[in-house]
Design a protein around this motif. Sequence first.
Motif, short mmCIF file in Angstrom:
data_model
loop_
_atom_site.label_atom_id
_atom_site.label_comp_id
_atom_site.label_asym_id
_atom_site.label_seq_id
_atom_site.Cartn_x
_atom_site.Cartn_y
_atom_site.Cartn_z
N GLU A 168 78.87 44.78 25.96
CA GLU A 168 77.89 45.23 24.96
C GLU A 168 77.43 44.06 24.09
O GLU A 168 78.21 43.18 23.78
N ILE A 169 76.18 44.09 23.69
CA ILE A 169 75.62 43.09 22.78
C ILE A 169 75.44 43.75 21.43
O ILE A 169 74.69 44.72 21.30
N PHE A 190 75.80 36.33 24.43
CA PHE A 190 76.26 35.99 25.78
C PHE A 190 76.58 37.27 26.53
O PHE A 190 77.23 38.17 25.99
N GLN A 191 76.12 37.35 27.79
CA GLN A 191 76.54 38.45 28.67
C GLN A 191 76.68 37.88 30.07
O GLN A 191 75.74 37.26 30.60
N ALA A 192 77.86 38.06 30.68
CA ALA A 192 78.08 37.58 32.04
C ALA A 192 77.17 38.34 33.01
O ALA A 192 76.94 39.54 32.86
N ILE A 193 76.64 37.60 33.99
CA ILE A 193 75.85 38.22 35.04
C ILE A 193 76.82 38.79 36.07
O ILE A 193 77.73 38.08 36.53
N PRO A 232 70.54 43.59 34.51
CA PRO A 232 69.35 42.79 34.19
C PRO A 232 69.54 42.04 32.87
O PRO A 232 70.42 42.35 32.08
N ALA A 233 68.67 41.07 32.65
CA ALA A 233 68.73 40.27 31.42
C ALA A 233 68.57 41.18 30.20
O ALA A 233 67.65 41.98 30.14
N GLU A 269 67.82 42.15 26.20
CA GLU A 269 66.79 41.79 25.25
C GLU A 269 67.31 42.08 23.85
O GLU A 269 67.99 43.08 23.63
N LEU A 270 67.03 41.19 22.93
CA LEU A 270 67.45 41.34 21.54
C LEU A 270 66.41 40.66 20.66
O LEU A 270 65.91 39.59 21.01
N PHE A 271 66.06 41.27 19.55
CA PHE A 271 65.05 40.73 18.63
C PHE A 271 63.72 40.48 19.34
O PHE A 271 62.99 39.56 19.00
N GLY A 272 63.42 41.29 20.37
CA GLY A 272 62.18 41.12 21.11
C GLY A 272 62.19 39.94 22.07
O GLY A 272 61.14 39.57 22.60
N GLN A 273 63.35 39.36 22.32
CA GLN A 273 63.48 38.18 23.18
C GLN A 273 64.34 38.52 24.39
O GLN A 273 65.39 39.14 24.26
N HIS A 274 63.89 38.10 25.58
CA HIS A 274 64.72 38.22 26.78
C HIS A 274 65.71 37.06 26.79
O HIS A 274 65.37 35.93 26.45
N PHE A 275 66.94 37.34 27.19
CA PHE A 275 67.96 36.30 27.31
C PHE A 275 67.60 35.36 28.46
O PHE A 275 66.93 35.74 29.40
N HIS A 276 68.08 34.10 28.37
CA HIS A 276 67.87 33.10 29.41
C HIS A 276 68.96 33.20 30.46
O HIS A 276 70.12 33.46 30.14
N LEU A 277 68.62 32.94 31.70
CA LEU A 277 69.59 32.82 32.79
C LEU A 277 70.23 31.45 32.66
O LEU A 277 69.54 30.43 32.63
N THR A 278 71.57 31.40 32.56
CA THR A 278 72.27 30.15 32.29
C THR A 278 73.37 29.92 33.32
O THR A 278 74.26 30.76 33.48
N PRO A 279 73.33 28.79 34.04
CA PRO A 279 74.41 28.50 35.00
C PRO A 279 75.69 28.11 34.26
O PRO A 279 75.66 27.80 33.07
N PRO A 280 76.81 28.13 34.98
CA PRO A 280 78.08 27.78 34.34
C PRO A 280 78.07 26.36 33.78
O PRO A 280 77.84 25.41 34.53
N PRO A 281 78.30 26.19 32.48
CA PRO A 281 78.34 24.85 31.90
C PRO A 281 79.69 24.16 32.08
O PRO A 281 79.81 22.97 31.86
N ALA A 282 80.70 24.93 32.47
CA ALA A 282 82.07 24.40 32.61
C ALA A 282 82.86 25.32 33.54
O ALA A 282 82.46 26.47 33.75
N PRO A 283 83.96 24.81 34.11
CA PRO A 283 84.80 25.67 34.94
C PRO A 283 85.25 26.92 34.17
O PRO A 283 85.46 26.87 32.97
N GLN A 284 85.35 28.01 34.87
CA GLN A 284 85.80 29.30 34.34
C GLN A 284 84.78 29.98 33.42
O GLN A 284 85.09 30.98 32.80
N VAL A 285 83.57 29.43 33.32
CA VAL A 285 82.49 30.09 32.59
C VAL A 285 81.53 30.62 33.65
O VAL A 285 81.05 29.86 34.49
#
Length: 192
Positions: free
Chosen positions: A83-84, A110-113, A142-143, A145-161
């Motif tokens: 939940e966001i 943040f929300q895991a895909i 799906p992505a 939305e909060l404050f009228g903004q769609h969240f960005h698709l983000t690849p793992p920045p580090a192991p285990q993320v």
Amino acid sequence: TGPSPVSDGTGTAQSATLNVNTPEGTFPVSAELAAVRRATARFHDISEAYAAGYTTENEPCVAIPAGAMGVHAPNFPLILDPEIDPLRPELLLYIPGPNGKLRLVGVEYFQAILLRNVQTGEVAPRLDAAPWNPAEFEVVNPAPELFGQHFHLTPPPAPQVPWHYSLHVWLWAHNPNGIFEEWNPTLSCPAP
């Protein structure tokens, strides 16, 4: 959703914009974002953030030539909850000062895909940084939305993320590129 409408006295709805005094300055934000500022103001004191379950352990200051995100302070119970809640961001964003003291500059949602393996039906987050083949995996959530903004698709920045959806909100440090942009060019990480 966008800013909360308010009457301007003529019967016409207007977007509410509030100025909220902060230790770092004042700049206008919508009523919804002012509520997030009020909910996170106590985290200017890093000990309050730690007491609320956020951590900066092993978190580097993240920057590229275009700007900085700073030190991400995740709250793992909030990250694991799909939940966001706008008033309970999954991460807080800090910039180290010259004395090493962390200064709150923003929040990140943040929300895991979740991906479904089309052969096995198994649903799980993906930790592998390589993009997935849509013929093998399909996105379950799906992505947001909060404050009228769609969240960005983000690849793992580090192991285990996992691959995730994210939304940065620069509530405590002005971002000339926009309050929801990922990188803030007014911020930088101190030299190591």
